[in-house]
Design a protein around this motif. Structure first.
Motif, PDB file in Angstrom:
ATOM      1  N   LYS A 176      42.851  32.287  49.756  1.00  0.00           N
ATOM      2  CA  LYS A 176      41.213  32.823  49.773  1.00  0.00           C
ATOM      3  C   LYS A 176      41.098  33.190  48.222  1.00  0.00           C
ATOM      4  O   LYS A 176      41.855  33.877  47.640  1.00  0.00           O
ATOM      5  CB  LYS A 176      41.098  33.810  50.791  1.00  0.00           C
ATOM      6  CG  LYS A 176      41.246  33.429  51.988  1.00  0.00           C
ATOM      7  CD  LYS A 176      41.266  34.471  52.920  1.00  0.00           C
ATOM      8  CE  LYS A 176      41.813  34.217  54.493  1.00  0.00           C
ATOM      9  NZ  LYS A 176      41.884  35.386  55.250  1.00  0.00           N
ATOM     10  N   ALA A 177      39.564  33.086  47.865  1.00  0.00           N
ATOM     11  CA  ALA A 177      39.103  33.781  46.783  1.00  0.00           C
ATOM     12  C   ALA A 177      37.814  34.237  46.792  1.00  0.00           C
ATOM     13  O   ALA A 177      37.059  33.718  47.556  1.00  0.00           O
ATOM     14  CB  ALA A 177      39.201  32.573  45.726  1.00  0.00           C
ATOM     15  N   VAL A 178      37.640  35.368  46.031  1.00  0.00           N
ATOM     16  CA  VAL A 178      36.322  36.096  45.720  1.00  0.00           C
ATOM     17  C   VAL A 178      36.072  35.888  44.306  1.00  0.00           C
ATOM     18  O   VAL A 178      36.799  36.731  43.450  1.00  0.00           O
ATOM     19  CB  VAL A 178      36.200  37.371  46.619  1.00  0.00           C
ATOM     20  CG1 VAL A 178      35.098  38.225  46.575  1.00  0.00           C
ATOM     21  CG2 VAL A 178      36.746  37.393  47.874  1.00  0.00           C
ATOM     22  N   ILE A 179      34.769  35.419  44.050  1.00  0.00           N
ATOM     23  CA  ILE A 179      34.364  35.219  42.546  1.00  0.00           C
ATOM     24  C   ILE A 179      33.136  36.025  42.701  1.00  0.00           C
ATOM     25  O   ILE A 179      32.293  35.875  43.167  1.00  0.00           O
ATOM     26  CB  ILE A 179      34.256  33.812  42.409  1.00  0.00           C
ATOM     27  CG1 ILE A 179      35.516  32.711  42.743  1.00  0.00           C
ATOM     28  CG2 ILE A 179      33.723  33.594  40.820  1.00  0.00           C
ATOM     29  CD1 ILE A 179      36.692  33.253  41.952  1.00  0.00           C
ATOM     30  N   ILE A 180      33.131  37.179  41.621  1.00  0.00           N
ATOM     31  CA  ILE A 180      31.944  37.874  41.607  1.00  0.00           C
ATOM     32  C   ILE A 180      31.359  37.593  40.060  1.00  0.00           C
ATOM     33  O   ILE A 180      32.297  37.797  39.179  1.00  0.00           O
ATOM     34  CB  ILE A 180      32.477  39.407  41.605  1.00  0.00           C
ATOM     35  CG1 ILE A 180      33.126  39.562  43.001  1.00  0.00           C
ATOM     36  CG2 ILE A 180      31.273  40.446  41.297  1.00  0.00           C
ATOM     37  CD1 ILE A 180      33.977  40.911  43.015  1.00  0.00           C
TER      38      ILE A 180
ATOM     39  N   PHE B 256      42.744  35.885  45.810  1.00  0.00           N
ATOM     40  CA  PHE B 256      42.447  36.177  44.431  1.00  0.00           C
ATOM     41  C   PHE B 256      40.978  36.596  44.419  1.00  0.00           C
ATOM     42  O   PHE B 256      40.115  36.235  45.133  1.00  0.00           O
ATOM     43  CB  PHE B 256      42.317  34.925  43.742  1.00  0.00           C
ATOM     44  CG  PHE B 256      41.769  35.019  42.208  1.00  0.00           C
ATOM     45  CD1 PHE B 256      42.693  35.421  41.196  1.00  0.00           C
ATOM     46  CD2 PHE B 256      40.556  34.812  42.136  1.00  0.00           C
ATOM     47  CE1 PHE B 256      42.159  35.760  39.954  1.00  0.00           C
ATOM     48  CE2 PHE B 256      39.953  34.819  40.598  1.00  0.00           C
ATOM     49  CZ  PHE B 256      40.767  35.235  40.001  1.00  0.00           C
ATOM     50  N   VAL B 257      40.961  37.930  43.540  1.00  0.00           N
ATOM     51  CA  VAL B 257      39.641  38.597  43.524  1.00  0.00           C
ATOM     52  C   VAL B 257      39.344  38.490  41.793  1.00  0.00           C
ATOM     53  O   VAL B 257      40.158  39.049  41.086  1.00  0.00           O
ATOM     54  CB  VAL B 257      39.270  39.769  43.946  1.00  0.00           C
ATOM     55  CG1 VAL B 257      37.894  40.467  43.610  1.00  0.00           C
ATOM     56  CG2 VAL B 257      39.381  39.686  45.675  1.00  0.00           C
ATOM     57  N   GLY B 258      38.163  37.799  41.357  1.00  0.00           N
ATOM     58  CA  GLY B 258      37.937  37.733  39.952  1.00  0.00           C
ATOM     59  C   GLY B 258      36.545  38.114  39.665  1.00  0.00           C
ATOM     60  O   GLY B 258      35.599  37.477  40.448  1.00  0.00           O
ATOM     61  N   HIS B 259      36.456  38.835  38.745  1.00  0.00           N
ATOM     62  CA  HIS B 259      34.986  39.476  38.228  1.00  0.00           C
ATOM     63  C   HIS B 259      34.822  38.701  36.832  1.00  0.00           C
ATOM     64  O   HIS B 259      35.719  38.664  35.936  1.00  0.00           O
ATOM     65  CB  HIS B 259      35.056  41.051  37.950  1.00  0.00           C
ATOM     66  CG  HIS B 259      33.804  41.269  37.481  1.00  0.00           C
ATOM     67  ND1 HIS B 259      33.730  41.663  36.209  1.00  0.00           N
ATOM     68  CD2 HIS B 259      32.631  41.348  37.888  1.00  0.00           C
ATOM     69  CE1 HIS B 259      32.508  42.229  35.687  1.00  0.00           C
ATOM     70  NE2 HIS B 259      31.674  41.961  36.763  1.00  0.00           N
ATOM     71  N   SER B 260      33.799  37.890  36.730  1.00  0.00           N
ATOM     72  CA  SER B 260      32.918  37.482  35.371  1.00  0.00           C
ATOM     73  C   SER B 260      34.068  36.385  34.885  1.00  0.00           C
ATOM     74  O   SER B 260      34.420  35.419  35.571  1.00  0.00           O
ATOM     75  CB  SER B 260      32.927  38.725  34.501  1.00  0.00           C
ATOM     76  OG  SER B 260      32.308  38.189  33.103  1.00  0.00           O
TER      77      SER B 260
ATOM     78  N   PHE C 222      39.628  31.498  37.455  1.00  0.00           N
ATOM     79  CA  PHE C 222      40.196  31.044  38.506  1.00  0.00           C
ATOM     80  C   PHE C 222      39.987  29.532  38.687  1.00  0.00           C
ATOM     81  O   PHE C 222      40.745  28.598  38.988  1.00  0.00           O
ATOM     82  CB  PHE C 222      39.726  31.705  39.859  1.00  0.00           C
ATOM     83  CG  PHE C 222      39.821  30.978  41.190  1.00  0.00           C
ATOM     84  CD1 PHE C 222      40.988  31.183  41.883  1.00  0.00           C
ATOM     85  CD2 PHE C 222      38.863  30.149  41.736  1.00  0.00           C
ATOM     86  CE1 PHE C 222      41.387  30.451  42.931  1.00  0.00           C
ATOM     87  CE2 PHE C 222      39.011  29.605  42.948  1.00  0.00           C
ATOM     88  CZ  PHE C 222      40.203  29.583  43.546  1.00  0.00           C
ATOM     89  N   PHE C 223      38.722  28.816  38.397  1.00  0.00           N
ATOM     90  CA  PHE C 223      38.325  27.596  38.448  1.00  0.00           C
ATOM     91  C   PHE C 223      39.107  26.755  37.364  1.00  0.00           C
ATOM     92  O   PHE C 223      39.786  25.555  37.610  1.00  0.00           O
ATOM     93  CB  PHE C 223      36.893  27.368  38.317  1.00  0.00           C
ATOM     94  CG  PHE C 223      36.194  28.079  39.462  1.00  0.00           C
ATOM     95  CD1 PHE C 223      35.968  27.521  40.595  1.00  0.00           C
ATOM     96  CD2 PHE C 223      35.363  29.147  39.148  1.00  0.00           C
ATOM     97  CE1 PHE C 223      35.425  28.182  41.790  1.00  0.00           C
ATOM     98  CE2 PHE C 223      34.548  29.785  40.119  1.00  0.00           C
ATOM     99  CZ  PHE C 223      34.566  29.343  41.274  1.00  0.00           C
ATOM    100  N   TYR C 224      39.337  27.294  36.226  1.00  0.00           N
ATOM    101  CA  TYR C 224      40.047  26.658  35.220  1.00  0.00           C
ATOM    102  C   TYR C 224      41.414  26.416  35.529  1.00  0.00           C
ATOM    103  O   TYR C 224      42.124  25.424  35.596  1.00  0.00           O
ATOM    104  CB  TYR C 224      39.868  27.194  33.864  1.00  0.00           C
ATOM    105  CG  TYR C 224      40.207  26.242  32.765  1.00  0.00           C
ATOM    106  CD1 TYR C 224      39.614  25.171  32.276  1.00  0.00           C
ATOM    107  CD2 TYR C 224      41.601  26.847  32.046  1.00  0.00           C
ATOM    108  CE1 TYR C 224      40.125  24.610  31.164  1.00  0.00           C
ATOM    109  CE2 TYR C 224      42.136  25.980  31.245  1.00  0.00           C
ATOM    110  CZ  TYR C 224      41.263  25.038  30.678  1.00  0.00           C
ATOM    111  OH  TYR C 224      41.828  23.971  29.613  1.00  0.00           O
TER     112      TYR C 224
END
Length: 181
Positions: A134-138, A112-116, A122-124
């Protein structure tokens, strides 16, 4: 204030984003009675890209081909009230419901890639059962009070308006605003 807070502004696609449209497959999901539209490209395990507030799925256009070239199916859907999806209002809860709907339809993504706001969702959503390897949080917002203060300052509103908005969120979602982040 509440109407403005939950109403994202839609921006038109940029020319470079439009270049992606002829090569992607259109995707649709019905979430909470509304049709959410987006795209997929490639084959293989899913990498899901989630835009932020005021965003739209094709903003990830530079990432789609390189990720797909690594053997992944890239999935990117517009959240409620964003891009070409239905709806006029949206919230972090709506973003999270989209993540859960994606998981229900396509399975848990490899990444998962999430912006703002997409990253915050993603956390919620993870607290509601969303899973990925795997997760990338931007640049995700991490403090609800900062969001509220920025909104108040943009409107040149009073603290009383801010308190009303916070109370309204609690009534609407049966959860304190601070508990979302």
């Amino acid at each position: 204030a509440e109407r403005l807070f939950f109403r994202p502004k839609r921006y038109p696609f940029k020319e470079e984003e439009k270049e992606l449209l002829p090569i992607v497959k259109e995707e649709e999901l019905v979430v909470d009675g509304l049709t959410l539209r987006g795209y997929s490209y490639g084959q293989g395990p899913i990498v899901y890209l989630m835009h932020g507030w005021f965003g739209r799925a094709p903003q990830f256009f530079r990432m789609v081909k390189p990720i797909a070239a690594q053997g992944f199916k890239v999935l990117f859907i517009n959240a409620k009230g964003h891009g070409i999806s239905d709806g006029k209002v949206s919230s972090l809860v709506d973003f999270a419901h989209l993540l859960l709907a994606v998981q229900d339809k396509y399975g848990s993504p490899e990444m998962f890639v999430g912006h703002s706001m997409g990253g915050a969702s993603f956390f919620y959503a993870s607290n509601l059962g969303f899973k990925c390897k795997k997760a990338v949080i931007i640049a995700a917002p991490y403090n609800a009070q900062i969001l509220l203060n920025n909104f108040r300052d943009a409107l040149n509103a009073t603290d009383k308006v801010l308190q009303y908005l916070s109370d309204s969120v609690q009534r609407k979602f049966d959860q304190k605003f601070d508990d979302f982040m």
